[in-house]
Motif scaffolding. Structure first.
Motif, PDB file in Angstrom:
ATOM      1  N   LEU A  14       0.830  -1.212   0.000  1.00 54.83           N
ATOM      2  CA  LEU A  14       0.000   0.000   0.000  1.00 54.83           C
ATOM      3  C   LEU A  14       0.863   1.260   0.000  1.00 54.83           C
ATOM      4  O   LEU A  14       0.461   2.291  -0.544  1.00 54.83           O
ATOM      5  N   ARG A  15       2.032   1.179   0.599  1.00 56.94           N
ATOM      6  CA  ARG A  15       2.954   2.324   0.542  1.00 56.94           C
ATOM      7  C   ARG A  15       3.279   2.669  -0.898  1.00 56.94           C
ATOM      8  O   ARG A  15       3.283   3.839  -1.300  1.00 56.94           O
ATOM      9  N   ASP A  16       3.529   1.636  -1.708  1.00 53.98           N
ATOM     10  CA  ASP A  16       3.879   1.868  -3.107  1.00 53.98           C
ATOM     11  C   ASP A  16       2.681   2.405  -3.891  1.00 53.98           C
ATOM     12  O   ASP A  16       2.846   3.206  -4.814  1.00 53.98           O
ATOM     13  N   VAL A  17       1.499   1.959  -3.527  1.00 58.48           N
ATOM     14  CA  VAL A  17       0.287   2.498  -4.169  1.00 58.48           C
ATOM     15  C   VAL A  17       0.165   3.989  -3.896  1.00 58.48           C
ATOM     16  O   VAL A  17      -0.061   4.801  -4.802  1.00 58.48           O
ATOM     17  N   LEU A  18       0.355   4.370  -2.637  1.00 53.76           N
ATOM     18  CA  LEU A  18       0.208   5.766  -2.249  1.00 53.76           C
ATOM     19  C   LEU A  18       1.372   6.628  -2.723  1.00 53.76           C
ATOM     20  O   LEU A  18       1.229   7.843  -2.872  1.00 53.76           O
ATOM     21  N   ALA A  19       2.510   6.027  -2.975  1.00 53.34           N
ATOM     22  CA  ALA A  19       3.646   6.770  -3.503  1.00 53.34           C
ATOM     23  C   ALA A  19       3.357   7.308  -4.901  1.00 53.34           C
ATOM     24  O   ALA A  19       4.012   8.256  -5.357  1.00 53.34           O
ATOM     25  N   ALA A  20       2.392   6.708  -5.585  1.00 51.80           N
ATOM     26  CA  ALA A  20       2.001   7.157  -6.925  1.00 51.80           C
ATOM     27  C   ALA A  20       0.721   7.987  -6.892  1.00 51.80           C
ATOM     28  O   ALA A  20       0.147   8.285  -7.943  1.00 51.80           O
ATOM     29  N   ARG A  22      12.967   9.803  -5.057  1.00 50.34           N
ATOM     30  CA  ARG A  22      12.100   9.927  -6.238  1.00 50.34           C
ATOM     31  C   ARG A  22      10.857  10.753  -5.902  1.00 50.34           C
ATOM     32  O   ARG A  22      10.418  11.576  -6.706  1.00 50.34           O
ATOM     33  N   LEU A  23      10.313  10.526  -4.705  1.00 50.22           N
ATOM     34  CA  LEU A  23       9.120  11.266  -4.309  1.00 50.22           C
ATOM     35  C   LEU A  23       9.418  12.751  -4.116  1.00 50.22           C
ATOM     36  O   LEU A  23       8.651  13.607  -4.570  1.00 50.22           O
ATOM     37  N   VAL A  24      10.512  13.065  -3.447  1.00 53.30           N
ATOM     38  CA  VAL A  24      10.862  14.463  -3.196  1.00 53.30           C
ATOM     39  C   VAL A  24      11.005  15.223  -4.510  1.00 53.30           C
ATOM     40  O   VAL A  24      10.639  16.409  -4.604  1.00 53.30           O
ATOM     41  N   ALA A  25      11.478  14.546  -5.535  1.00 49.97           N
ATOM     42  CA  ALA A  25      11.634  15.190  -6.842  1.00 49.97           C
ATOM     43  C   ALA A  25      10.292  15.562  -7.459  1.00 49.97           C
ATOM     44  O   ALA A  25      10.236  16.396  -8.373  1.00 49.97           O
ATOM     45  N   THR A  26       9.201  14.949  -6.985  1.00 45.10           N
ATOM     46  CA  THR A  26       7.861  15.249  -7.534  1.00 45.10           C
ATOM     47  C   THR A  26       7.111  16.275  -6.699  1.00 45.10           C
ATOM     48  O   THR A  26       5.950  16.570  -6.998  1.00 45.10           O
ATOM     49  N   LEU A  27       7.751  16.806  -5.662  1.00 41.17           N
ATOM     50  CA  LEU A  27       7.031  17.651  -4.710  1.00 41.17           C
ATOM     51  C   LEU A  27       7.248  19.145  -4.923  1.00 41.17           C
ATOM     52  O   LEU A  27       6.797  19.959  -4.115  1.00 41.17           O
ATOM     53  N   ALA A  28       7.930  19.525  -5.991  1.00 39.19           N
ATOM     54  CA  ALA A  28       8.197  20.940  -6.229  1.00 39.19           C
ATOM     55  C   ALA A  28       6.890  21.703  -6.436  1.00 39.19           C
ATOM     56  O   ALA A  28       5.949  21.214  -7.078  1.00 39.19           O
ATOM     57  N   THR A  29       6.808  22.904  -5.864  1.00 38.50           N
ATOM     58  CA  THR A  29       5.622  23.749  -5.989  1.00 38.50           C
ATOM     59  C   THR A  29       6.037  25.208  -5.979  1.00 38.50           C
ATOM     60  O   THR A  29       7.046  25.577  -5.372  1.00 38.50           O
ATOM     61  N   ASP A  30       5.250  26.037  -6.667  1.00 40.77           N
ATOM     62  CA  ASP A  30       5.503  27.476  -6.686  1.00 40.77           C
ATOM     63  C   ASP A  30       4.805  28.195  -5.538  1.00 40.77           C
ATOM     64  O   ASP A  30       4.962  29.405  -5.382  1.00 40.77           O
ATOM     65  N   ASP A  31       4.042  27.450  -4.759  1.00 41.35           N
ATOM     66  CA  ASP A  31       3.305  28.042  -3.644  1.00 41.35           C
ATOM     67  C   ASP A  31       4.190  28.008  -2.394  1.00 41.35           C
ATOM     68  O   ASP A  31       4.479  26.931  -1.869  1.00 41.35           O
ATOM     69  N   PRO A  32       4.627  29.168  -1.881  1.00 44.90           N
ATOM     70  CA  PRO A  32       5.529  29.171  -0.706  1.00 44.90           C
ATOM     71  C   PRO A  32       4.901  28.519   0.515  1.00 44.90           C
ATOM     72  O   PRO A  32       5.597  27.830   1.277  1.00 44.90           O
ATOM     73  N   VAL A  61      -0.249  15.701  -3.873  1.00 47.09           N
ATOM     74  CA  VAL A  61       1.131  15.951  -3.464  1.00 47.09           C
ATOM     75  C   VAL A  61       1.328  15.734  -1.969  1.00 47.09           C
ATOM     76  O   VAL A  61       2.401  15.286  -1.526  1.00 47.09           O
ATOM     77  N   PHE A  62       0.292  15.995  -1.170  1.00 43.64           N
ATOM     78  CA  PHE A  62       0.426  15.827   0.275  1.00 43.64           C
ATOM     79  C   PHE A  62       0.425  14.346   0.662  1.00 43.64           C
ATOM     80  O   PHE A  62       1.039  13.968   1.663  1.00 43.64           O
ATOM     81  N   VAL A  63      -0.262  13.514  -0.107  1.00 41.36           N
ATOM     82  CA  VAL A  63      -0.209  12.070   0.140  1.00 41.36           C
ATOM     83  C   VAL A  63       1.203  11.556  -0.152  1.00 41.36           C
ATOM     84  O   VAL A  63       1.794  10.827   0.652  1.00 41.36           O
ATOM     85  N   ARG A  64       1.746  11.960  -1.291  1.00 39.35           N
ATOM     86  CA  ARG A  64       3.109  11.525  -1.636  1.00 39.35           C
ATOM     87  C   ARG A  64       4.109  12.053  -0.609  1.00 39.35           C
ATOM     88  O   ARG A  64       5.061  11.359  -0.237  1.00 39.35           O
ATOM     89  N   ASN A  65       3.903  13.263  -0.155  1.00 42.30           N
ATOM     90  CA  ASN A  65       4.809  13.841   0.832  1.00 42.30           C
ATOM     91  C   ASN A  65       4.760  13.062   2.144  1.00 42.30           C
ATOM     92  O   ASN A  65       5.786  12.885   2.813  1.00 42.30           O
ATOM     93  N   THR A  66       3.566  12.590   2.509  1.00 48.59           N
ATOM     94  CA  THR A  66       3.434  11.803   3.738  1.00 48.59           C
ATOM     95  C   THR A  66       4.222  10.502   3.627  1.00 48.59           C
ATOM     96  O   THR A  66       4.877  10.067   4.590  1.00 48.59           O
ATOM     97  N   ILE A  67       4.180   9.893   2.445  1.00 49.51           N
ATOM     98  CA  ILE A  67       4.986   8.681   2.231  1.00 49.51           C
ATOM     99  C   ILE A  67       6.472   9.020   2.307  1.00 49.51           C
ATOM    100  O   ILE A  67       7.275   8.298   2.925  1.00 49.51           O
ATOM    101  N   ALA A  68       6.864  10.146   1.714  1.00 48.42           N
ATOM    102  CA  ALA A  68       8.277  10.542   1.752  1.00 48.42           C
ATOM    103  C   ALA A  68       8.750  10.822   3.167  1.00 48.42           C
ATOM    104  O   ALA A  68       9.934  10.659   3.473  1.00 48.42           O
ATOM    105  N   ALA A  69       7.835  11.240   4.033  1.00 54.02           N
ATOM    106  CA  ALA A  69       8.198  11.585   5.408  1.00 54.02           C
ATOM    107  C   ALA A  69       8.282  10.376   6.326  1.00 54.02           C
ATOM    108  O   ALA A  69       8.781  10.489   7.450  1.00 54.02           O
ATOM    109  N   ARG A  70       7.806   9.235   5.873  1.00 55.81           N
ATOM    110  CA  ARG A  70       7.826   8.048   6.728  1.00 55.81           C
ATOM    111  C   ARG A  70       9.262   7.576   6.967  1.00 55.81           C
ATOM    112  O   ARG A  70      10.060   7.487   6.026  1.00 55.81           O
ATOM    113  N   PRO A  71       9.602   7.219   8.202  1.00 49.37           N
ATOM    114  CA  PRO A  71      10.967   6.746   8.465  1.00 49.37           C
ATOM    115  C   PRO A  71      11.262   5.393   7.831  1.00 49.37           C
ATOM    116  O   PRO A  71      12.437   5.053   7.618  1.00 49.37           O
TER     117      PRO A  71
END
Length: 262
Positions: free
Chosen positions: A184-190, A213-223, A194-204
């Protein structure tokens, strides 16, 4: 007339300035506070309700049926309130009163918790679901309720259905679940959110290669979004503190307020 009698009379003076009301609230004789509990201004009665002890006996019960809901809401914060009156307030007609009961009565008995978890007001149900561990038989009810579904996820095992829930908040809750499987982690990684993917990236327990790979997809122009995303992954940097404003004398402060029309 004694001094206490004079203070009691002053306590019900309708045009009494606020700073004098607050000074009266500090007076120890119970009779003064009891008179303030009858003050025509709801804000004064609310101030009394938040801290007064049951002196004279019956004062708290009287405040529990005050006609103004703000008074009853402040009463729910009172540390002197006995369980029987908290139970009354937990069934109050005003949702804000019931919400305050949840905030200040975390060890409420099960019948009260059940009532609040199934409250007709959505805000009350959300607050209750966040504050109380639900009985097992109520979990299906909470999961079926859009208002409490994401909160209830923490109490069940993650499932493929929950990982594909149409509500992103539910998927985020699944992504943060301590017992999330690798599948399920891999399902949610896709996930598209963006906040779902970020939550997966934050898991220890997320593998470092997947995290990169996930962090590379998290870029945003919203500060703001960028700050929230980095905060969850503990990679944020707080902005530097600005220099402290100059300290004004009382005369300077009064001049400033006067110029501002205050």
């Amino acid at each position: 007339m004694t001094l206490d009698d004079e203070l009691s009379a002053l306590a019900v003076q309708e045009d009494l300035p606020a700073d004098l009301v607050w000074r009266l609230l500090q007076h120890p004789p119970a009779m003064v506070r009891a008179r303030l509990a009858e003050h025509p201004e709801p804000s004064v009665r609310a101030a009394v309700a938040a801290s007064v002890a049951d002196e004279p006996p019956g004062l708290l019960a009287r405040l529990a049926v005050d006609q103004d809901p703000s008074v009853r809401a402040f009463l729910a914060m009172n540390e002197h309130l006995p369980p029987e009156l908290l139970t009354v307030l937990a069934d109050d007609a005003e949702p804000s009163v019931r919400s305050n009961v949840i905030q200040y009565w975390r060890d409420a008995p099960e019948p009260v918790r059940r009532a609040l978890l199934t409250d007709p007001d959505p805000n009350v149900r959300r607050s209750a679901a966040s504050a109380y561990s639900p009985p097992a038989d109520l979990l299906p009810v909470l999961l079926a309720d859009p208002e409490t579904r994401a909160i209830a996820v923490r109490y069940v095992d993650p499932s493929p259905e929950l990982a594909r829930d149409p509500e992103s908040g539910v998927r985020r809750a699944v992504a943060a679940h301590p017992h999330l499987s690798a599948e399920l982690r891999d399902v949610l990684a896709a996930d598209l959110d963006v906040f779902v993917r970020n939550t997966i990236a934050a898991r220890p327990d997320t593998p470092s290669a997947l995290r990169e790979r996930l962090v590379a997809t998290l870029a945003t122009d919203d500060p703001w979004a960028e700050w929230v995303l980095s905060f969850q992954r503990n990679t944020h940097a707080c902005p530097p503190h600005g220099s402290a404003p100059p300290r004004l004398t009382r005369e300077q402060a009064e001049d400033l307020l006067a110029r501002a029309g205050l």
